[in-house]
Design a protein around this motif. Structure first.
Motif, PDB file in Angstrom:
ATOM      1  N   GLU A  16      49.361 -75.994-121.901  1.00 47.65           N
ATOM      2  CA  GLU A  16      50.223 -75.173-120.785  1.00 47.65           C
ATOM      3  C   GLU A  16      51.720 -75.124-121.418  1.00 47.65           C
ATOM      4  O   GLU A  16      52.194 -76.256-121.941  1.00 47.65           O
ATOM      5  N   ARG A  23      49.373 -72.107-125.337  1.00 47.08           N
ATOM      6  CA  ARG A  23      48.111 -71.844-124.304  1.00 47.08           C
ATOM      7  C   ARG A  23      47.079 -71.679-125.128  1.00 47.08           C
ATOM      8  O   ARG A  23      45.675 -72.100-124.676  1.00 47.08           O
ATOM      9  N   GLY A  31      56.239 -77.937-123.158  1.00 47.22           N
ATOM     10  CA  GLY A  31      54.761 -77.653-122.770  1.00 47.22           C
ATOM     11  C   GLY A  31      54.142 -78.956-122.656  1.00 47.22           C
ATOM     12  O   GLY A  31      54.663 -80.152-122.928  1.00 47.22           O
ATOM     13  N   ILE A  49      55.239 -75.437-119.603  1.00 43.73           N
ATOM     14  CA  ILE A  49      55.770 -76.012-118.035  1.00 43.73           C
ATOM     15  C   ILE A  49      57.219 -75.128-117.992  1.00 43.73           C
ATOM     16  O   ILE A  49      57.548 -74.889-116.744  1.00 43.73           O
TER      17      ILE A  49
END
Length: 336
Positions: free
Chosen positions: A259, A254, A276, A261
Motif C-alpha cells: 500500500e 500496489r 508505503g 501511505i
C-alpha cells in the motif's frame, strides 16, 4: 542562597565566587601566588593563605537550609530527564553542568513541552537540547543541564524534576539491512551515485544494503523486484521523477501487494518522496535529490523509519516549517 561580599575572617565554609590569589606558607619567595578556583568551598587553610596575599574581603555564596548545591542539583535533574529511557549516558557534574550524551547512533527524542516547563521553573535551572529527531552519532551531545548559581532552592529543584520526568531519550536503529531498487530508462544502468549516498545514510545506523538491483522503469519489473527484495527496509530510486501518487513506482508497490501511505512532502529538496508498506516492510520512494549526500526531506523520513519512530502522513505534512533546506546545485530544476 546568600551571595555577596564578606570579610575573609567570616568566609569559612562559604563558596568562593571568583578565582582568587593566595600565598600558601610553603610558597617560595620567587614563586608567584597560587590561584584558588571559583566554586571552592573555603577552609581555614584557604583563608589563611588568602589573608597572606593581603586580601581582606571575598565575594562568596552561602547555602541556606533547603538549598541544593549546583553539582548535586544538575545530577538530580539529569536523572529525572532520562528516567526510564535508554540510549543516554550522563557525564559527571562539573561546575553545575551535566551533559546527556548518546550511547550509540540514533535520533534524539524530546518532550519539548516538558522541557519548556522545566526551564520555566526558575532562571537558575536550565536545560538546552538539540532539535527533536536530530540524527546523533555515538557520543553526540543531546542535552546539557546547567545550574547557573552555586545552588538552587530545594522546592524549585523538586518542581523541575517533576516536570522533567522522562523528557529526553534516544531511538536507535531497528534494522540491519535494506534493499535499494533502482530503475533505468534504456539499456544502461544508472550511476551508482544514489546507491553510494544511501549506503552512507543507512550505515550511520548500522545497516547494510543488499546486492544492487537495477530494473527497467516499468511497474511489473519494480513490483517483481519488491517481492523478491531481501532487505528489511525497501527503497526505490527511479530514473525519472515520481510525479503522481499513481506513477510507476507507487503503482508497483500496489501491484506487489503493498500500500501507498503518503505521497509528497513540504520539504525542499525532497518534495517527491512517497511512503508505503509491503507486508511488514517499510517502502520509501526516494526523491531524485537523495542521490546527493546533502540533507533532504528523505533523510527526515528514513531516519525515523530506521529508528522505529512512528511517522504518519500528518507528521510529514507538518515538516514545512524549517523544511526549506539548502539548495542542491546539481538538481535539474533549481528553485531560481
Amino acid at each position: 542562597m546568600k551571595f555577596g561580599p564578606v570579610p575573609v575572617t567570616d568566609a569559612e565554609g562559604c563558596i568562593l565566587a571568583h578565582a582568587t590569589d593566595s600565598a600558601p606558607e610553603d610558597l617560595a619567595p620567587q614563586q608567584m601566588s597560587r590561584m584558588i578556583p571559583k566554586g571552592t568551598v573555603l577552609t581555614a587553610t584557604h583563608l589563611a593563605d588568602i589573608a597572606r596575599e593581603g586580601i581582606d574581603q571575598l565575594q562568596v555564596a552561602r547555602l541556606e537550609d533547603g538549598d541544593v548545591a549546583e553539582d548535586d542539583a544538575a545530577q538530580l535533574l539529569a536523572q529525572a530527564l532520562s528516567a526510564g529511557r535508554t540510549g543516554l549516558r550522563a557525564t559527571s557534574p562539573v561546575g553545575g553542568r551535566v551533559n546527556l550524551v548518546a550511547e550509540a547512533a540514533g535520533l534524539a527524542l524530546l518532550d519539548a513541552a516538558a522541557i519548556h516547563r522545566v526551564n520555566s521553573v526558575s532562571p537558575a535551572i536550565t536545560v538546552a537540547t538539540v532539535l527533536p529527531y536530530k540524527k546523533m552519532g555515538a557520543g553526540g551531545l543531546v542535552a546539557t543541564i546547567k545550574i547557573i548559581p552555586f545552588a538552587v532552592a530545594g522546592p524549585d529543584l523538586a518542581r523541575a524534576c517533576d516536570a522533567a520526568t522522562a523528557a529526553i531519550g534516544m531511538a536507535q536503529g531497528q534494522f540491519t539491512s535494506a534493499t535499494l531498487i533502482e530503475t533505468r530508462v534504456g539499456r544502461d544502468a544508472p550511476s551508482d551515485k544514489g546507491r553510494r549516498a544511501l549506503a552512507a545514510r543507512v550505515r550511520h545506523f548500522g545497516m547494510m544494503l543488499t546486492d544492487r538491483c537495477v530494473v527497467p522503469h516499468e511497474e511489473a519489473s519494480v513490483a517483481d523486484a519488491l517481492a523478491q527484495a531481501e532487505g528489511e527496509v525497501l527503497f526505490i530510486l527511479t530514473a525519472t521523477a515520481t510525479s503522481d501518487i499513481r506513477d510507476t513506482a507507487p503503482q508497483a508497490v500496489r501491484q506487489a501487494g503493498g500500500e501507498v501511505i503518503h505521497y509528497g512532502m513540504p520539504v525542499d529538496p525532497g518534495n517527491l518522496l512517497f511512503l508505503g508498506r509491503l507486508g511488514d516492510k517499510p517502502v520509501i520512494g526516494l526523491p531524485g535529490c537523495a542521490r546527493s549526500p546533502a540533507i533532504n526531506g528523505a533523510d527526515w523520513v528514513l531516519e525515523r523509519i530506521i529508528c522505529g519512530v512512528p511517522i504518519e502522513p500528518e507528521d510529514i505534512m507538518g515538516m514545512g516549517v524549517g523544511g526549506l533546506l539548502k539548495e542542491i546545485p546539481e538538481r535539474g530544476r533549481p528553485r531560481e
